[in-house]
Motif scaffolding. Structure first.
Motif, short mmCIF file in Angstrom:
data_model
loop_
_atom_site.label_atom_id
_atom_site.label_comp_id
_atom_site.label_asym_id
_atom_site.label_seq_id
_atom_site.Cartn_x
_atom_site.Cartn_y
_atom_site.Cartn_z
N SER A 1 0.86 -1.19 0.00
CA SER A 1 0.00 0.00 0.00
C SER A 1 0.89 1.23 0.00
CB SER A 1 -0.92 -0.01 1.21
OG SER A 1 -0.14 -0.06 2.36
N PRO A 2 0.33 2.38 -0.41
CA PRO A 2 1.15 3.56 -0.68
C PRO A 2 2.11 3.93 0.46
CG PRO A 2 -1.15 4.01 -1.15
CD PRO A 2 -1.07 2.60 -0.71
N PHE A 3 1.66 3.79 1.71
CA PHE A 3 2.52 4.30 2.77
C PHE A 3 3.51 3.27 3.26
CE2 PHE A 3 -0.11 2.09 5.69
CZ PHE A 3 -1.37 2.21 5.17
N GLN A 4 3.45 2.06 2.69
CA GLN A 4 4.44 1.06 3.09
C GLN A 4 5.65 1.09 2.18
OE1 GLN A 4 1.90 -2.30 2.80
NE2 GLN A 4 1.73 -2.52 5.02
N ARG B 1 -0.24 25.77 -2.38
CA ARG B 1 -1.65 26.11 -2.61
C ARG B 1 -2.07 27.25 -1.70
NH1 ARG B 1 -2.49 20.58 -3.30
NH2 ARG B 1 -2.99 20.29 -1.13
N ALA C 1 7.63 6.72 0.85
CA ALA C 1 6.37 7.33 1.27
C ALA C 1 6.61 8.65 1.99
CB ALA C 1 5.60 6.37 2.16
N GLU D 1 3.02 18.01 1.42
CA GLU D 1 3.02 19.13 2.36
C GLU D 1 3.46 20.41 1.66
OE1 GLU D 1 1.89 19.02 5.26
OE2 GLU D 1 2.50 21.01 5.95
N GLN E 1 -6.92 17.85 1.68
CA GLN E 1 -5.61 18.13 1.12
C GLN E 1 -5.02 19.45 1.61
OE1 GLN E 1 -5.65 18.50 -3.09
NE2 GLN E 1 -7.01 20.25 -3.12
N ASN E 2 -5.85 20.35 2.05
CA ASN E 2 -5.30 21.63 2.46
C ASN E 2 -5.09 21.74 3.96
OD1 ASN E 2 -4.90 22.65 -0.03
ND2 ASN E 2 -6.85 23.73 -0.14
N ARG F 1 0.84 21.64 -0.50
CA ARG F 1 -0.20 22.32 0.27
C ARG F 1 0.22 23.75 0.58
NH1 ARG F 1 -1.00 24.20 4.75
NH2 ARG F 1 1.03 23.53 5.51
N MET G 1 -2.88 10.53 3.86
CA MET G 1 -2.36 10.17 2.55
C MET G 1 -3.26 9.14 1.88
SD MET G 1 1.49 9.27 1.84
CE MET G 1 1.92 7.87 0.88
N ASN H 1 -6.16 -1.06 4.42
CA ASN H 1 -5.01 -0.17 4.29
C ASN H 1 -4.98 0.84 5.43
OD1 ASN H 1 -3.73 -1.19 2.08
ND2 ASN H 1 -5.04 -0.09 0.64
N ILE I 1 7.14 11.47 -0.35
CA ILE I 1 5.90 11.85 -1.03
C ILE I 1 5.05 12.71 -0.11
CG2 ILE I 1 3.71 10.95 -1.89
CD1 ILE I 1 5.23 8.81 -3.29
N LYS I 2 5.04 12.30 1.16
CA LYS I 2 4.29 13.09 2.13
C LYS I 2 4.84 14.50 2.19
CE LYS I 2 3.43 9.87 5.30
NZ LYS I 2 3.70 9.25 6.60
N GLU J 1 -3.58 30.81 -2.78
CA GLU J 1 -4.83 31.34 -2.23
C GLU J 1 -4.62 32.76 -1.71
OE1 GLU J 1 -7.11 29.92 1.57
OE2 GLU J 1 -6.76 28.26 0.21
#
Lengths: 822, 351
Positions: free
Chosen positions: A55-58, A76, A62, A70, B59-60, A73, B47, B35, A65-66, A80
């Motif tokens: 899975s994605p976080f294993q 973004r 990972a 961040e 997401q924000n 974010r 995530m 999961n 990516i996190k 804004e």
């Protein structure tokens, strides 16, 4: 397979998909990121997910990516903020030295913290500013109505008091703490609260207040004209200034609670007029002070946002790239020693050198001691299909892909589609006036290509824009077809010299073709304008277009069958040549090929033979005399031979192939193949299916299933030969519909309006004509002709040879980041 | 009784039914839960959720997440969907949709009143309220001192007003009173909702009566178990049971006199649908009862989607989402407090 390229056809880039290979990359851990980054710039690899069970976080990366998430974010958040401040990130970002990701993360974090702090400060100031503004309004408004309100409140209370004296029994305990009514001066001392309440809630507010105090209050509300900014939420809303007069502590507590509940902001107010004036001036002073502070803060914030905006795009791209790199890294499996990553990827054969260069560059740039290793793996898995298209061919390839992505290296109908598709479209849309309109429209798109491709378009515009080159070809071909049909907005013009026909004498003014005689050479190009408007126009054009449709159809279907031969030789499948291609060719051509021949003969000889009759009685009573319908010597013998060939070719298609397949299979089973192993379609297919579990030569062979399959194929082809040929008649039908519709609009709208000799009617008529032409003929007819051309390609043409069960090559490429929006 | 729903339902309800079925397809699946259960931190959960329909809502959020944020955002998604559907709905579907929220309204009223009783800050309480059960003057509840005031000040304007007629007393509010008020209100609410669905007729009536009966029975059991050992009299207890459902009326008689959990079990096992629930529990155990009931409810709610042309799907969807949010809350809490071994205790898989 790649070696046998060529065969019957010259090598064309688009005809066969690129030869692919599965490569394995062994990348040292320390240079992994850079290597993948370089490969992403190259964009010629499709990585296989080797960790699909995780899975994605294993997965290994990972965390990174996190981190990227961040950072995205934060970006973004910046965006804004910039939007709020009315700034847009500058497109031409300052070219800056490549910033490290970790540094970028720190920097973004710092900027965010700074911005948040600034916002918090600003918000605090803004809040007190808004409060003061509200206060000022309250002071002004309430000052206007306060005295009168107070008076009426007192009056009301007195009245109530006197009422209560009368009815003691009523359970109204509210005024108990008030002294007895004898002391009037003390009673008049009413408490009051002033403030602002949102207008939407004011009714409910009043009602609740009334209930809570049992009517023992006086409320006065005055609306404020302009909406004010609420200090708490920071939103603009319409509000009322209110003043509540009450008596007693308990009532006051209740009212205060209710005010809180309704978000009504309370402000101190003084009864004394003098004091009011002082307060107003005080508040005004404070407001101007705050204003300048806020402005200074805003300026500072703007400055910060502008610096962010300069580099925003660059950062955004960087973060997106980083995220993509780590996603890709996550697909790689970790070596046992945990020192290197192992990747498997599909790549075109020609890219091997570029990939090796990229790998070398990466290992040099990352100061890695060991370079990455690239080796080619051998696999039975079907590689992805990859066509190198350009902006012109891409749209045509899309048309083919929409039906099904070509099997790896099978003949690609896209090559022929580039010409046949617009041509068949034009046969249905033949009118050069309309063609020119279409051409102009698509030229606008093409001229503004650069500008349009960079911006986001609407759904329909996007689609038109994507197919601009298809439309360009379609319009060019329809101009050509329009000249052949001699139609311009349904009007026939004699552009290529005068008509070949003229009247026998002066009396034939209606231009009936019977009354005409041929006076000159045949009209040099297209349909003679003399046909237009004559009584025999329709029969003539119908016969022409119908025959033409059949000729075009038979030609295209033959092309399809020839392509199946190309496939068979390419994949080295003799069975398909002998027992599929040849009988199919014979069958189709002995029936409809012969019909085409007859059509051409009839055109050349000018014979009056009835072709329906010939075709039908060729089957029904082959022995009959042809009589008038004889077109050439020995026609009867030829027909007999053709009929016999057609009849023979059906069992030829049906029977031998399954039996031969069975024998091949048995030979292979015995392990002593007499002939070199022929990889047929079916075996290839089953191997692809069983490639995991079974080895070579263990595939199942169900004779019954294969036979039924063959039976279905044969029936489909035999019936299809008839129905597909008939299906090509849609070319005639749509072309007829198009020309008749345009005649209707031209004659019944434009000419009719012209006849009235009135300027208003004329203008209205022209407007209607333009709208009808654009809406119905240019848009709807284009769509329907497009759809029919699409069908002719997908069904009638491609079912002769196209498997279309491959899958597309999706390269890992940074170039795609730019395309996808947020 | 069946009307000819298939003929006319889609005129007004077709679009929304399609919408709600589309929403249902977005519910988390068992694979998602598996999961999620393997997550190590709340960021992992975020995530994973970012790949689901919750993605845009989460997401924000800046990185140190809290369970409350996750739950709040997930609820926000549900509320957004609900509001969208309510905007599109016409009568009688809009009334039906409004009925769904009354339960939350009751809970919110009780929450605020209890909170004020224990002198908590009103703003803080308001944040804890379920957004579906909000109404304009909810904050004013803090002003009321007794039931009568509660009614006259605030609730008379809300749809809950008719349910209140049974419990107006001038007694001062205390915990016991409030709990009785909650259950009386709930009883009246369920009965009213039940009547409303019967009035709608057709498949809606059939399916909703099943779902509501289950709800009523579950409440009856919960009331019984919670009131064992309190000063609530048998008659009072009996009065709190809704007057419909599988247990009505004979089961209620038996439940009313129960003195411990095993007697409840004895009473319930006479009803085949509930036998399976109780057979999962060992004797004397009531901890797992909630989960067993939830599981049964989820099963029934999922079944509501098997039939077309009725409003039950809206109810079922809202309930399923709420269950999903409960699941997410539990998983997040377990992950946040490092109690991963207990993750499976309370998660009810929906698919």
């Amino acid at each position: 397979m790649g070696d046998s390229r060529g065969g019957c056809c010259p090598p064309m880039d688009l005809f066969r998909s690129e030869p692919m290979q599965l490569v394995q990359l062994i990348i040292p851990m320390e240079s992994a990121r850079l290597t993948v980054a370089y490969l992403g710039d190259l964009g010629l690899l499709q990585f296989k997910d080797l960790n699909s069970e995780k899975s994605p976080f294993q997965r290994t990366y990972a965390g990174q990516i996190k981190k990227c998430g961040e950072m995205a974010r934060t970006l973004r958040f910046f965006k804004e903020q910039m939007l709020k401040a009315g700034l847009s990130p500058s497109a031409t970002s300052v070219a800056q030295t490549d910033i490290d990701v970790d540094d970028l993360e720190v920097k973004l974090g710092e900027l965010e913290a700074e911005l948040i702090e600034m916002n918090a400060n600003g918000e605090k100031l803004q809040r007190s500013y808004n409060e003061l503004v509200e206060y000022k309004i309250v002071l002004k408004k309430a000052g206007d109505f306060f005295p009168s309100a107070q008076q009426s409140a007192t009056a009301q209370r007195r009245e109530m008091e006197s009422n209560q004296m009368g009815e003691e029994s009523i359970e109204t305990p509210l005024l108990q703490e008030q002294e007895t009514s004898t002391d009037l001066s003390k009673q008049v001392k009413l408490g009051f609260i002033t403030g602002l309440v949102p207008r939407g809630k004011s009714m409910v507010f009043e009602r609740i207040l009334f209930r809570a105090t049992r009517g023992n209050l006086f409320l006065k509300q005055v609306p404020i004209e302009a909406p004010v900014t609420d200090p708490v939420s920071g939103e603009k809303m319409e509000k009322n200034v209110f003043t509540v007069f009450y008596s007693g502590e308990r009532a006051k507590n209740k009212i205060l609670k209710i005010c809180d509940a309704f978000g009504a902001n309370r402000y101190p107010f003084s009864e004394d007029r003098g004091k009011q004036a002082v307060m107003i001036s005080e508040v005004s002073g404070k407001i101007s002070d705050l204003k300048s502070t806020i402005d200074a803060g805003k300026l500072h914030q703007d400055h910060l946002l502008r610096t962010i905006g300069d580099q925003f795009e660059q950062w955004n791209l960087k973060v997106k790239k980083e995220k993509l790199i780590h996603h890709t890294l996550n697909m790689l499996s970790l070596d046992v020693t945990k020192k290197c990553l192992v990747a498997e990827a599909w790549s075109p054969v020609f890219a091997k050198k570029q990939i090796q260069e990229a790998l070398q560059r990466a290992s040099v740039d990352s100061n890695s001691q060991v370079g990455a290793i690239l080796q080619v793996l051998h696999t039975r898995e079907l590689p992805p299909t990859y066509f190198r298209t350009n902006k012109f061919t891409a749209a045509f390839q899309e048309i083919v892909d929409a039906y099904g992505v070509a099997k790896y290296q099978e003949a690609n109908p896209g090559v022929y589609t580039i010409v046949t598709f617009p041509f068949l479209f034009a046969v249905m849309f033949g009118d050069w006036g309309h063609g020119i309109c279409l051409l102009l429209a698509t030229l606008i798109l093409i001229v503004r290509e650069k500008k349009l491709s960079s911006q986001k378009l609407g759904d329909i515009t996007e689609m038109t824009f994507g197919g601009r080159y298809v439309i360009l070809m379609m319009s060019l071909f329809s101009i050509y077809a329009g000249f052949v049909y001699n139609e311009c907005f349904s009007v026939a013009l004699d552009l290529f010299g005068p008509s070949a026909y003229a009247c026998r004498d002066l009396s034939c003014r209606d231009a009936y073709s019977i009354g005409l005689i041929k006076v000159r050479n045949t009209y040099p190009f297209g349909v003679d304008p003399a046909w237009h408007g004559s009584r025999t126009e329709l029969p003539f054009l119908n016969s022409l277009k119908m025959k033409m449709s059949i000729l075009l159809g038979v030609a295209q279907m033959n092309l399809g069958i020839i392509l199946s031969y190309c496939n068979a030789t390419f994949f080295g499948n003799c069975l398909n040549i002998w027992f599929q291609f040849i009988p199919q060719m014979i069958f189709l051509n002995s029936l409809f090929g012969y019909l085409s021949l007859l059509i051409i003969l009839k055109w050349f000889t000018g014979s009056q033979a009835d072709l329906y009759h010939i075709m039908i009685y060729m089957f029904l009573s082959p022995t009959d005399e042809l009589g008038d319908n004889q077109l050439f010597q020995g026609q009867k013998t030829v027909q007999h031979v053709l009929l016999l060939l057609a009849l023979v070719s059906v069992p030829w298609m049906l029977l031998p192939k399954p039996f031969l397949l069975k024998r091949q299979h048995e030979n292979r089973q015995r392990g002593q193949s007499c002939t070199p192993v022929q990889v047929t379609d079916d075996t290839l297919h089953s191997e692809a299916n069983h490639s995991h579990g079974h080895g070579h030569g263990h595939e199942e062979f169900e004779f019954g299933e294969v036979f039924v399959h063959q039976l279905i194929h044969t029936i489909e082809f035999v019936l299809g030969a008839v129905s597909n040929t008939a299906s090509y008649l849609r070319l005639w039908a749509l072309s007829l519909a198009h020309s008749q519709l345009s005649i209707v609009f031209y004659e019944k709208v434009l000419l009719l309006a012209w006849g009235y000799d009135n300027i208003v009617i004329l203008v209205v008529g022209i407007i209607i004509f333009i709208f009808a032409t654009v809406g119905v003929l240019l848009i709807m007819e284009t769509l329907s002709a497009f759809l029919h051309a699409l069908r002719l390609h997908w069904v009638e043409f491609q079912n002769k040879f196209y498997e279309g069960d491959g899958y597309k090559f999706y390269s890992f490429s940074f170039a795609l980041i730019h395309d996808e929006g947020d | 009784m069946y009307g000819f729903e298939a003929m006319t339902f889609n005129i007004h309800g077709g679009y929304l039914e399609a919408i709600v079925r589309g929403h249902r397809a977005g519910l988390l699946t068992a694979a998602d839960y598996n999961n999620l259960c393997q997550c190590e931190t709340l960021d992992d959960i975020k995530m994973h959720l970012s790949a689901t329909e919750y993605g845009p809502y989460l997401q924000n959020e800046p990185s140190p997440l809290h369970t409350t944020t996750i739950v709040e955002k997930c609820t926000l998604k549900l509320v957004d969907e609900y509001k969208h559907m309510l905007c599109q709905a016409t009568e009688p579907l809009s009334t039906f949709l409004e009925y769904i929220t009354y339960g939350h309204m009751i809970d919110n009223v009780v929450l605020i009143v209890t909170g004020t009783l224990h002198e908590r800050d009103v703003q803080e309480l308001l944040e804890k309220c379920h957004p579906l059960g909000m109404f304009d003057s909810i904050a004013t509840l803090a002003v009321a001192q007794n039931m009568r005031e509660l009614y006259r000040l605030v609730l008379v304007d809300t749809p809950l007003a008719p349910y209140f007629s049974e419990c107006i007393t001038s007694e001062y509010l205390d915990d016991m009173n409030i709990e009785i008020m909650r259950n009386t209100l709930y009883k009246a609410y369920l009965e009213d909702f039940y009547k409303f669905c019967q009035k709608l007729g057709g498949a809606t009536a059939e399916i909703m009566s099943d779902l509501l009966a289950f709800e009523a029975d579950r409440r009856a059991v919960n009331i019984t178990i919670n009131s064992i050992g309190t000063e609530l009299t048998r008659d009072d207890r009996r009065k709190l049971y809704s007057n419909f459902g599988l247990l009505y009326p004979y089961g209620h008689e038996e439940l009313a006199v129960c003195e411990d959990i095993d007697q409840v079990r004895g009473a319930m096992e006479k009803y085949p649908p509930y036998q399976s629930i109780f057979s999962k529990l060992s004797y004397g155990e009531s901890q797992m009862l909630d989960k067993a009931f939830y599981e049964e409810e989820v099963k029934r709610l999922c079944l509501a989607f098997e039939q077309q042309f009725h409003y039950g799907v809206f109810f079922a969807y809202m309930r399923l989402r709420e269950q999903e949010i409960r699941n997410l809350m539990w998983i997040s809490e377990c992950v946040a407090q490092n109690q991963k071994s207990r993750v499976h205790d309370s998660v009810v898989f929906i698919f």
